[in-house]
Motif scaffolding. Sequence first.
Motif, PDB file in Angstrom:
ATOM      1  N   PHE A  15       3.267   7.927  -3.824  1.00 18.12           N
ATOM      2  CA  PHE A  15       3.766   6.955  -2.845  1.00 18.12           C
ATOM      3  C   PHE A  15       2.596   6.215  -2.189  1.00 18.12           C
ATOM      4  CE2 PHE A  15       5.733   5.194   0.864  1.00 18.12           C
ATOM      5  CZ  PHE A  15       7.068   5.015   0.523  1.00 18.12           C
ATOM      6  N   LEU A  16       1.553   6.969  -1.810  1.00 18.05           N
ATOM      7  CA  LEU A  16       0.364   6.343  -1.212  1.00 18.05           C
ATOM      8  C   LEU A  16      -0.272   5.346  -2.169  1.00 18.05           C
ATOM      9  CD1 LEU A  16      -1.595   9.177   0.639  1.00 18.05           C
ATOM     10  CD2 LEU A  16      -0.996   6.945   1.585  1.00 18.05           C
ATOM     11  N   LEU A  17      -0.423   5.767  -3.433  1.00 16.88           N
ATOM     12  CA  LEU A  17      -1.021   4.897  -4.437  1.00 16.88           C
ATOM     13  C   LEU A  17      -0.166   3.653  -4.651  1.00 16.88           C
ATOM     14  CD1 LEU A  17      -3.255   4.488  -6.556  1.00 16.88           C
ATOM     15  CD2 LEU A  17      -1.837   5.773  -8.177  1.00 16.88           C
ATOM     16  N   GLY A  18       1.146   3.856  -4.718  1.00 16.10           N
ATOM     17  CA  GLY A  18       2.038   2.710  -4.886  1.00 16.10           C
ATOM     18  C   GLY A  18       1.941   1.723  -3.736  1.00 16.10           C
ATOM     19  N   MET A  19       1.904   2.243  -2.493  1.00 14.70           N
ATOM     20  CA  MET A  19       1.767   1.368  -1.331  1.00 14.70           C
ATOM     21  C   MET A  19       0.462   0.588  -1.393  1.00 14.70           C
ATOM     22  SD  MET A  19       4.270   1.156   0.790  1.00 14.70           S
ATOM     23  CE  MET A  19       3.325   0.311   2.045  1.00 14.70           C
ATOM     24  N   GLU A  20      -0.624   1.268  -1.768  1.00 13.91           N
ATOM     25  CA  GLU A  20      -1.932   0.614  -1.828  1.00 13.91           C
ATOM     26  C   GLU A  20      -1.944  -0.487  -2.884  1.00 13.91           C
ATOM     27  OE1 GLU A  20      -5.847  -0.377  -1.161  1.00 13.91           O
ATOM     28  OE2 GLU A  20      -4.523   0.876   0.053  1.00 13.91           O
ATOM     29  N   ILE A  21      -1.423  -0.183  -4.085  1.00  8.73           N
ATOM     30  CA  ILE A  21      -1.421  -1.166  -5.170  1.00  8.73           C
ATOM     31  C   ILE A  21      -0.529  -2.349  -4.831  1.00  8.73           C
ATOM     32  CG2 ILE A  21      -0.768  -1.552  -7.579  1.00  8.73           C
ATOM     33  CD1 ILE A  21      -1.547   1.372  -8.121  1.00  8.73           C
ATOM     34  N   MET A  22       0.682  -2.060  -4.344  1.00  8.59           N
ATOM     35  CA  MET A  22       1.618  -3.142  -4.021  1.00  8.59           C
ATOM     36  C   MET A  22       1.095  -3.997  -2.876  1.00  8.59           C
ATOM     37  SD  MET A  22       5.682  -2.923  -3.036  1.00  8.59           S
ATOM     38  CE  MET A  22       5.396  -2.292  -1.389  1.00  8.59           C
ATOM     39  N   THR A  23       0.577  -3.366  -1.821  1.00  4.74           N
ATOM     40  CA  THR A  23       0.062  -4.116  -0.677  1.00  4.74           C
ATOM     41  C   THR A  23      -1.108  -4.992  -1.081  1.00  4.74           C
ATOM     42  OG1 THR A  23       0.767  -2.438   0.880  1.00  4.74           O
ATOM     43  CG2 THR A  23      -0.982  -3.893   1.611  1.00  4.74           C
ATOM     44  N   ASP A  24      -2.008  -4.454  -1.918  1.00  6.33           N
ATOM     45  CA  ASP A  24      -3.174  -5.228  -2.347  1.00  6.33           C
ATOM     46  C   ASP A  24      -2.742  -6.446  -3.157  1.00  6.33           C
ATOM     47  OD1 ASP A  24      -6.138  -5.461  -2.664  1.00  6.33           O
ATOM     48  OD2 ASP A  24      -5.612  -5.258  -4.772  1.00  6.33           O
ATOM     49  N   ALA A  25      -1.763  -6.252  -4.067  1.00  7.80           N
ATOM     50  CA  ALA A  25      -1.284  -7.377  -4.875  1.00  7.80           C
ATOM     51  C   ALA A  25      -0.601  -8.432  -4.010  1.00  7.80           C
ATOM     52  CB  ALA A  25      -0.323  -6.874  -5.959  1.00  7.80           C
ATOM     53  N   LEU A  26       0.245  -7.991  -3.089  1.00  6.64           N
ATOM     54  CA  LEU A  26       0.937  -8.927  -2.212  1.00  6.64           C
ATOM     55  C   LEU A  26      -0.046  -9.640  -1.272  1.00  6.64           C
ATOM     56  CD1 LEU A  26       4.082  -6.801  -1.314  1.00  6.64           C
ATOM     57  CD2 LEU A  26       4.013  -8.834  -2.763  1.00  6.64           C
ATOM     58  N   ARG A  27      -1.060  -8.889  -0.814  1.00  6.82           N
ATOM     59  CA  ARG A  27      -2.051  -9.503   0.083  1.00  6.82           C
ATOM     60  C   ARG A  27      -2.832 -10.584  -0.643  1.00  6.82           C
ATOM     61  NH1 ARG A  27      -6.955  -9.361   0.112  1.00  6.82           N
ATOM     62  NH2 ARG A  27      -7.075  -7.635  -1.352  1.00  6.82           N
ATOM     63  N   GLN A  28      -3.182 -10.342  -1.921  1.00  4.83           N
ATOM     64  CA  GLN A  28      -3.913 -11.344  -2.682  1.00  4.83           C
ATOM     65  C   GLN A  28      -3.084 -12.608  -2.889  1.00  4.83           C
ATOM     66  OE1 GLN A  28      -5.757  -9.994  -6.280  1.00  4.83           O
ATOM     67  NE2 GLN A  28      -6.556  -8.137  -5.346  1.00  4.83           N
ATOM     68  N   VAL A  29      -1.781 -12.412  -3.097  1.00  2.00           N
ATOM     69  CA  VAL A  29      -0.898 -13.574  -3.268  1.00  2.00           C
ATOM     70  C   VAL A  29      -0.749 -14.334  -1.960  1.00  2.00           C
ATOM     71  CG1 VAL A  29       1.466 -14.291  -3.766  1.00  2.00           C
ATOM     72  CG2 VAL A  29       0.353 -12.552  -5.184  1.00  2.00           C
ATOM     73  N   ALA A  30      -0.591 -13.589  -0.857  1.00  3.66           N
ATOM     74  CA  ALA A  30      -0.272 -14.234   0.427  1.00  3.66           C
ATOM     75  C   ALA A  30      -1.480 -14.443   1.318  1.00  3.66           C
ATOM     76  CB  ALA A  30       0.750 -13.375   1.183  1.00  3.66           C
ATOM     77  N   GLY A  31      -2.655 -13.882   0.932  1.00  3.89           N
ATOM     78  CA  GLY A  31      -3.795 -13.851   1.855  1.00  3.89           C
ATOM     79  C   GLY A  31      -4.182 -15.188   2.442  1.00  3.89           C
ATOM     80  N   ARG A  32      -4.485 -16.189   1.579  1.00  3.50           N
ATOM     81  CA  ARG A  32      -4.937 -17.475   2.079  1.00  3.50           C
ATOM     82  C   ARG A  32      -3.847 -18.167   2.889  1.00  3.50           C
ATOM     83  NH1 ARG A  32      -5.824 -22.804  -1.642  1.00  3.50           N
ATOM     84  NH2 ARG A  32      -6.139 -24.266   0.056  1.00  3.50           N
TER      85      ARG A  32
END
Length: 509
Positions: A15-32
């Motif tokens: 679950f921790l790994l999934g949260m980290e991977i999903m959050t990182d991917a979503l952050r890269q898409v939405a970051g800017r």
Amino acid sequence: MLNDIVTGLGGVGLFLLGMEIMTDALRQVAGRGLRQALGRLTASPLRGAAAGAVATAVIQSSTAVSLITIGAVGAGILGFGASLGVLYGANIGTTMTGWIVMVLGLKLKLGTLALPLLFLAAMLILLGRDRVARAGRGLAGFCLLFIGLDMMQAATGGLGAWLSPEVLPGDGWGGRLLLVLIGAAIVALIQSSSTALALVLVLLGAGALGFAQAAALVIGFNMGTTATGLLASLGGGRAMRMTALANLLFNIGTAAMAFPLLDLVTPLLHGAWPGGDDQTALVLFHTGFNLVGAAVFLPLTEHFAALVARLVPERPVPLAKGLDRRLLADEGAALDAAQAVADRLRHKLFAALAQALGPEGDLRALSSVTVQGREAVAALGTFLSQVRIAPDRSHEAARHAALLHQIDHFQRLLERCEQRDRLAALRQETRLAREVAAVAAALRQDRVRPRLAGLIERRSRRYRRGVLLQEHAGLVAVTEVFERTDALRWLVRVTDHAARLSQHAREGR
């Protein structure tokens, strides 16, 4: 028993790994877009709260939004008052994870469906590039969430024999307060309130926790999420430290409001939803007390900001403060911090040069900023070498290049600042007084433009011809010709580097 413990730990890890991977991917898409939106949508605390809630619901991490907000405050993109609304909203947005886990994971049980989707995600990661691979990582993280949740649920069946409400601190007020502190410590350690909330929901469904005990833990989870922001702010300026402290105080205040109401709201929460089970009531409680906290603090934002400002006194900030390695996880936040350091150095360097070129010829500030400037430029170069930008992030790549250009011009300008003999020769030449005064005024106002650099260059050519004619006529010694022309060339180069620094700074922002 041992098998259940191992399965449970594996589920938490997935679950921790999934949260980290999903959050990182979503952050890269939405970051800017997120940083730009925060800059535009924070005209009032209410709008900031709405922006913070939506942003956190999108990238599924209040910690990430808090870090972006703290970094934006440190970079000057957000004012301190505007950041408070975003922090209120981040606490509301993070409750969306609880609903996703409870509805999709515990009620609809999507763990089995996640297995074939995980295969699809792996193919997207292996065969795709850039956006496609990023989408695959986001899907993989989403799948791992529910696979981990299924494993946690499977483990609780065997754990129920020894883990029960009686084993944990009692249901009295002292026990609940201890559970709040335990919850805060857990989230500060694992850096994911969503994972902790998912585990509590599973244990609550298995009867290993009572509702009031679970609610006390959730209150503590909210407080634990502030630990990362506090750590990230330690290397920053006053505005960053104020924002991190405000986030902590807001969460403590919200917890103080929610804690005494546990017995009062428990029957209301169980009756507010058809079938009123403990898991649904807990998610309602999590969302409810964060909404109430934001509603209470929003009208008091101005007074709250004044209180935090009094608690965080001003202190001298070294030029390179704010280049925190924790910001490297978000390339946009890292570039914001780097540009803030570059802006701070440029302002100090321009002001010191203006003093040295002015009528008073004060070199003290220039001597100090030259030493500090070399240290700051070295730190800036090291920090930027660690920023990793995806190939398809052209905007961030352009900002990174602009910052590298600034480092180059800082180094050249700092070398010029050490040539004090050129400064003395310039100040003695009365025929260059207008040019020197114009450059000093532009530096003082931080308005050195290429047009001024071009004007100084043209005038320098005319002056050089005049000095050479004087030497031919025997009016000026050859050594004096070199002194004057070298001093003039120094002024041209300083103006040019200053103009380019200002131009690349605009590109970097």
